[in-house]
Design a protein around this motif. Structure first.
Motif, short mmCIF file in Angstrom:
data_model
loop_
_atom_site.label_atom_id
_atom_site.label_comp_id
_atom_site.label_asym_id
_atom_site.label_seq_id
_atom_site.Cartn_x
_atom_site.Cartn_y
_atom_site.Cartn_z
N GLY A 1 34.23 48.20 25.24
CA GLY A 1 34.08 48.46 26.79
C GLY A 1 34.17 47.51 27.63
N PHE A 2 34.89 46.21 27.32
CA PHE A 2 35.37 45.16 27.92
C PHE A 2 36.73 45.09 28.06
CE2 PHE A 2 31.11 43.56 26.16
CZ PHE A 2 30.77 43.01 27.36
N ASN A 3 37.17 45.30 29.40
CA ASN A 3 38.60 45.36 29.65
C ASN A 3 39.05 43.80 30.16
OD1 ASN A 3 37.62 45.71 32.14
ND2 ASN A 3 38.37 47.67 32.18
N ASP A 4 37.86 43.21 30.53
CA ASP A 4 38.29 41.72 30.97
C ASP A 4 37.87 40.86 29.98
OD1 ASP A 4 37.98 39.47 32.32
OD2 ASP A 4 37.57 40.22 34.18
N LEU A 5 38.69 40.06 29.28
CA LEU A 5 38.16 39.27 28.27
C LEU A 5 37.63 37.91 28.67
CD1 LEU A 5 41.33 39.83 25.80
CD2 LEU A 5 39.18 40.91 25.80
N THR A 6 38.05 37.23 30.04
CA THR A 6 37.65 36.25 30.39
C THR A 6 36.10 36.57 30.83
OG1 THR A 6 39.68 35.68 31.36
CG2 THR A 6 37.62 34.44 32.27
#
Length: 308
Positions: A277-282
């Motif tokens: 569910g994470f599309n922002d790795l930062t």
């Protein structure tokens, strides 16, 4: 206590430590006997325990010095004992099971011979599915009917087949079974008087397989459950969290579990994060470090698996 019995008690303590967590144990019996047998040799996940009268404790000092985090499900077969945890005391009889949590003190007291099977599972598997675990400890549940029979049936079936399965397969079944156990315990919790907690635990148990989708929407889910978003938010608030905070914790705990699982050793950290569910790795890396005081790579490296 004679020299022979003292030696047996020392061996008993060693078996407890190697299979569960750090514990203190004592007995006034001059003919003490105790044994812990692994159902699958080399694995402490399923064990068969036999003992005579004794008192075993997980003291506050041991909780502080031994950080092992497990849930222990005890299924009584012969005899009985008493469990104390979270300001409750319950008697466990044949055909019943109880849960205790290694992150808090507990006492197990047997005044005669007993035999039980113990299922040891990582606490993190249930914590994200049942945030109010302390409501479920030190209660006796019926293994023969209703939701309790589903829990006992799953555990006994997995224990019976574990020796013929690979360790990775057993772990995968354990992860899948956590949802079944959480749902059953939430239903059993309705009888404990904690209605809001029980409803909350049923809701989050149903949510567990959906929240890994990066498009998950609490408003849509609330409508599917026949309630307003505000009612859902209030339910989370009554149980000490918010939908957003719970969702973040659930996703991070899922990733942490996968990073330490042999079943996911060939998947990169990026793949695991995106599929959770994470599309922002930062953002993912920052939140993971805030929760676990380690980067995802450091967390995985601590198990000897380092595929980034």
């Amino acid at each position: 206590m004679g020299t022979g019995s003292a030696a047996i008690l020392g061996t008993w303590r060693d078996q407890l430590w190697s299979n569960y967590v750090r514990l203190e144990s004592r007995s006034d019996s001059s003919e003490f006997y105790g044994s812990v047998a692994q159902i699958v040799p080399g694995s402490p996940r399923f064990t068969l325990v036999r003992s005579t009268a004794q008192l075993t404790e997980r003291t506050p000092a041991l909780v502080r010095t031994d950080r092992s985090e497990y849930l222990l499900l005890s299924f009584m077969r012969v005899g009985h004992w008493y469990l104390e945890q979270d300001d409750r005391r319950t008697e466990l009889l044949p055909g019943q099971f109880a849960i205790y949590d290694s992150t808090r003190p507990y006492r197990l007291h047997a005044d005669g011979p007993f035999e039980q099977m113990v299922f040891r599972m990582p606490r993190a598997l249930m914590e994200c599915r049942m945030p109010r675990l302390s409501h479920m400890t030190a209660r006796a549940y019926d293994s023969g009917s209703g939701p309790g029979a589903l829990v006992a049936g799953f555990v006994n079936l997995l224990a019976g087949h574990a020796q013929s399965l690979s360790p990775d397969a057993v772990e995968s079944f354990e992860i899948a079974g956590a949802d079944l156990i959480a749902t059953a315990l939430a239903l059993l919790g309705e009888g404990s008087g904690a209605r809001s907690a029980s409803l909350f635990e049923r809701i989050v148990a149903k949510l567990s397989n959906q929240v890994l989708d990066d498009g998950f929407d609490f408003a849509v889910y609330a409508r599917q459950q026949g309630m307003s978003l505000r009612s859902l938010q209030r339910l989370f608030h009554e149980n000490g969290t918010t939908p957003r905070a719970w969702l973040l914790q659930r996703r991070l705990d899922n990733i942490a579990s996968q990073l330490r699982s042999p079943a996911f050793a060939q998947r990169s950290i990026t793949e695991i994060a995106l599929s959770s569910g994470f599309n922002d790795l930062t953002y993912f890396n920052r939140m993971f470090r805030a929760r676990f005081s380690a980067t995802p790579s450091q967390w995985r490296r601590s198990t000897g698996r380092d595929k980034s």
